[in-house]
Each structure stands twice: as C-alpha cells, then as structure tokens.
Write a protein that holds these residues in place. Structure first.
Motif, short mmCIF file in Angstrom:
data_model
loop_
_atom_site.label_atom_id
_atom_site.label_comp_id
_atom_site.label_asym_id
_atom_site.label_seq_id
_atom_site.Cartn_x
_atom_site.Cartn_y
_atom_site.Cartn_z
N ILE A 68 0.84 -1.20 0.00
CA ILE A 68 0.00 0.00 0.00
C ILE A 68 0.87 1.25 0.00
N LYS A 69 0.83 1.99 -1.08
CA LYS A 69 1.56 3.26 -1.18
C LYS A 69 0.55 4.36 -1.48
N LYS A 70 0.07 4.99 -0.40
CA LYS A 70 -0.95 6.03 -0.56
C LYS A 70 -0.55 7.27 0.22
N ASP A 71 -0.97 8.43 -0.29
CA ASP A 71 -0.72 9.68 0.43
C ASP A 71 -1.47 9.68 1.76
N VAL A 72 -2.69 9.15 1.74
CA VAL A 72 -3.50 9.11 2.96
C VAL A 72 -3.99 7.67 3.18
N TRP A 73 -3.66 7.11 4.33
CA TRP A 73 -4.18 5.81 4.73
C TRP A 73 -4.72 5.97 6.13
N LEU A 74 -6.01 5.72 6.32
CA LEU A 74 -6.65 5.86 7.63
C LEU A 74 -6.99 4.48 8.19
N PRO A 75 -6.89 4.32 9.51
CA PRO A 75 -7.23 3.04 10.14
C PRO A 75 -8.71 2.71 9.97
N GLU A 76 -9.01 1.44 10.12
CA GLU A 76 -10.41 1.00 10.12
C GLU A 76 -11.05 1.41 11.44
N LEU A 101 0.46 7.22 14.75
CA LEU A 101 1.39 6.10 14.80
C LEU A 101 1.85 5.66 13.41
N GLU A 102 1.12 6.06 12.37
CA GLU A 102 1.55 5.73 11.01
C GLU A 102 2.85 6.45 10.65
N ARG A 103 3.25 7.45 11.45
CA ARG A 103 4.52 8.14 11.22
C ARG A 103 5.72 7.30 11.65
N LEU A 104 5.47 6.27 12.45
CA LEU A 104 6.55 5.46 12.99
C LEU A 104 6.81 4.24 12.10
N ASN A 105 8.05 3.75 12.13
CA ASN A 105 8.28 2.46 11.48
C ASN A 105 7.72 1.38 12.40
N ILE A 106 7.63 0.18 11.92
CA ILE A 106 6.88 -0.86 12.62
C ILE A 106 7.52 -1.23 13.96
N LEU A 140 12.00 3.49 21.53
CA LEU A 140 10.99 4.28 22.23
C LEU A 140 11.34 5.77 22.17
N SER A 141 12.60 6.09 22.36
CA SER A 141 13.04 7.49 22.30
C SER A 141 12.79 8.09 20.92
N ARG A 142 13.11 7.34 19.86
CA ARG A 142 12.87 7.82 18.49
C ARG A 142 11.39 8.00 18.23
N ALA A 143 10.59 7.06 18.72
CA ALA A 143 9.14 7.14 18.51
C ALA A 143 8.57 8.39 19.16
N LYS A 148 6.16 13.89 18.86
CA LYS A 148 6.12 15.25 19.40
C LYS A 148 6.16 16.31 18.31
N GLU A 149 6.43 15.89 17.08
CA GLU A 149 6.46 16.86 15.98
C GLU A 149 5.10 17.51 15.79
#
Length: 279
Positions: A68-76, A101-106, A140-143, A148-149
């Motif tokens: 999935i490569k989309k500009d906007v992906w919203l949770p169900e 949380l979509e800003r974070l890697n898995i 956790l620190s990176r997340a 906070k951005e």
C-alpha cells in the motif's frame, strides 16, 4: 487451550493497535490460535499467545506497507460507543493516535504501544520482540521524538460531544459559514481515505477556508439526503452517514482544549466500514 471469546478479546487490541484493521486483526488471531493448538508444553499460554500475535501483526504490517503506497491511509474505525467497560474496548487506542502512529516504522510502533498502551517494562518488551533492552529504549526514544512533531490533543469526555456535533450538523445543513468558522481551529485538517476503488474529492485539506469549502461541497453534492447518526469511534466523537441501511461515510473528530475541531478523519472505503454496526 481456551479458544473462546474472552481469549480473543484479550488478544485483539494487540493486533488492532499495530495494524489499524479489524479484519486483518481477526485473521491474525485465528492463525495464531490454530498454530498454538498444534504445540504442546506451552508454560504460560497467555504470554505465548500475546507474543505470537504481536510478532505476526508486525510481520503482516511490514508486508502490507510494502504493497500500500498512498498519500492518505486511515485506520479501520472501531465503534466504542457500546461496552466501554470491557477490556478490549479500553485498550483500543484513540483514532487520532492510531493516525499519528503511522509516522513510525513498525518496530518503533510496536515498542511504543507495548510501553505506553500496555505498560510493559523494557525487559518484557525485549523478550516479546526478541531484541535487547538498549534497542527497545532507543526505539521508544525515536518514537516519542517523531510523535512530538505534532501536538496531540487529549480527547475529552464523550458526553460533551453530542450537542456539539448536533450544532455542527445543523451548521453544515444551513450552510452557515460564519458559525462554522468559529467551530474550526486555524490548523484544521481533513484527511479522507476512499480505499482502492472510491474516488475522494480531496485526500488532504488544510485551513479553515479550504475546509469549509470542501465540507459544504461534499454535503450539498453527496450527503444532503443521508441519515446522519452521532456516535463514538475509537473513543472519539464521530458521525455515520447512511444511505438507507448502507453506511457510506464515517467521520471521526478531534478537538482541542478550546473545543475547536482540529482534525476530521473521513473514511469512505467500504471495506473499512463493513464491521461498524448501526448505532
């Protein structure tokens, strides 16, 4: 093995908070439970199942994100207007947080969820994810730095929102631009996800003027004949738009401490609306 509803309720939030998908989470639970039935000598069955669900969910999301490569992906969306007292509902994250949380890697997401949502220690996280304590602390620190951005507004008691959303609906129906301007925050943003097959007017809209133009256009051209129901989704106020018995759109609202709307998440993808029961 107790293959029952209580077990699935216990496991479901782990999968859903990682995946943001009810259907995919249910599939993960089913696969994990079937695999566990083929094993013997499991000492701590619950801990084993939780670890398995977490890791299966992580691997599934890695695969999905590559596709999935989309500009906007919203949770169900997950309806929380009923059963607020049960464990499953309490541990479901707020919709705004799932979007963030979509800003974070898995791996960052998994560590953040286990620490902040489920209260795991770093030692427990390292065991669940098969990584060192030092690695989980760094993740956790990176997340936290990434999250906070953007300011995240705490969601206020749902009882406050029924009258507010009734006013919002009336204002949209009347095309009352002046009142609508007072209800929206300056940084208002609308995010829309139509899925693979539904075209949306705009995936991302920012600012009061552009948002009002979009909201009124969509209402007058698509929604004016729909039945609108006020509900709660992922512990946040939401509107459900029905054409007869068919759910066409779910809009989830985020407000700031002043009661102004900061974000509207608009889910139009029919696959993501299939499991929301009529309020």
């Amino acid at each position: 093995m107790h293959n029952d509803a209580a077990l699935r309720q216990r496991l479901f939030p782990y999968a859903y908070n990682i995946l943001g998908s009810v259907e995919d989470s249910e599939d993960i639970l089913q696969n994990v439970i079937i695999k566990s039935l083929q094993k013997s000598g499991i000492e701590n069955e619950t801990a084993y199942l939780i670890r398995a669900v977490i890791n299966e969910s992580i691997n599934f999301k890695k695969r999905r994100d590559r596709i999935i490569k989309k500009d906007v992906w919203l949770p169900e969306p997950y309806a929380t207007n009923e059963g607020e007292g049960n464990l499953e509902s309490k541990e479901i994250l707020q919709y705004s947080m799932l979007v963030l949380l979509e800003r974070l890697n898995i791996n960052e997401r998994a560590v953040f969820l286990l620490k902040e949502a489920f209260g795991y220690t770093h030692q427990e996280i390292s065991t669940a994810l098969s990584m060192s304590d030092q690695n989980t602390r760094q993740l956790l620190s990176r997340a936290k730095k990434k999250l906070k951005e953007r300011q995240f507004y705490p969601i206020h008691a749902s009882s406050q929102h029924a009258g507010y959303l009734e006013k919002y609906i009336t204002t949209i129906r009347q095309g009352d631009v002046k009142t609508l301007e007072t209800m929206l925050a300056g940084e208002i943003q609308v995010l829309a996800d139509g899925g693979a097959d539904i075209h949306v007017v705009a995936q991302t809209t920012t600012g009061i003027a552009a948002t009002i133009e979009l909201l009124l256009y969509v209402y007058n051209h698509y929604q004016k004949d729909f039945e609108i129901i006020i509900t709660q989704v992922n512990h946040q106020p939401a509107l459900l738009f029905y054409s007869g018995t068919k759910l066409i759109n779910c809009q989830v609202f985020e407000t700031n401490s002043k009661g102004k709307i900061t974000q509207i998440f608009s889910v139009i993808d029919p696959l993501k609306l299939a499991k929301i029961e009529r309020a």
